[in-house]
Design a protein around this motif. Structure first.
Motif, PDB file in Angstrom:
ATOM      1  N   ALA A  42      -5.069 -22.929  33.577  1.00 18.96           N
ATOM      2  CA  ALA A  42      -5.626 -22.590  32.261  1.00 18.96           C
ATOM      3  C   ALA A  42      -5.660 -21.077  32.007  1.00 18.96           C
ATOM      4  N   PRO A  43      -6.077 -20.248  32.971  1.00 17.43           N
ATOM      5  CA  PRO A  43      -6.089 -18.810  32.663  1.00 17.43           C
ATOM      6  C   PRO A  43      -4.711 -18.235  32.338  1.00 17.43           C
ATOM      7  N   PHE A  44      -3.672 -18.820  32.928  1.00 18.22           N
ATOM      8  CA  PHE A  44      -2.325 -18.328  32.656  1.00 18.22           C
ATOM      9  C   PHE A  44      -1.840 -18.771  31.291  1.00 18.22           C
ATOM     10  N   TYR A  46      -3.827 -19.315  28.664  1.00 18.34           N
ATOM     11  CA  TYR A  46      -4.573 -18.590  27.650  1.00 18.34           C
ATOM     12  C   TYR A  46      -4.046 -17.176  27.439  1.00 18.34           C
ATOM     13  N   THR A  47      -3.392 -16.625  28.446  1.00 17.96           N
ATOM     14  CA  THR A  47      -2.832 -15.284  28.265  1.00 17.96           C
ATOM     15  C   THR A  47      -1.613 -15.308  27.345  1.00 17.96           C
TER      16      THR A  47
END
Length: 49
Positions: A42-44, A46-47
């Motif tokens: 998920a963090p990747f 969202y970037t």
């Protein structure tokens, strides 16, 4: 899957082939949101936005 078959038949009958790229992009974004909602990547994702 019946929805996709009906949509494809509509596009073939009415010659609305310009809808296909938009539908594909919307489907890919939907899949990306579903995968990114509760996973470790998920963090990747969202970037990207």
């Amino acid at each position: 899957m019946d929805f996709l078959k009906d949509l494809w038949a509509f596009m073939m009958q009415r010659k609305k082939f310009w809808l296909a790229p938009m539908i594909i992009i919307l489907m890919l974004l939907g899949i990306l949101i579903v995968i990114g909602g509760g996973s470790a990547i998920a963090p990747f994702i969202y970037t990207l936005f």
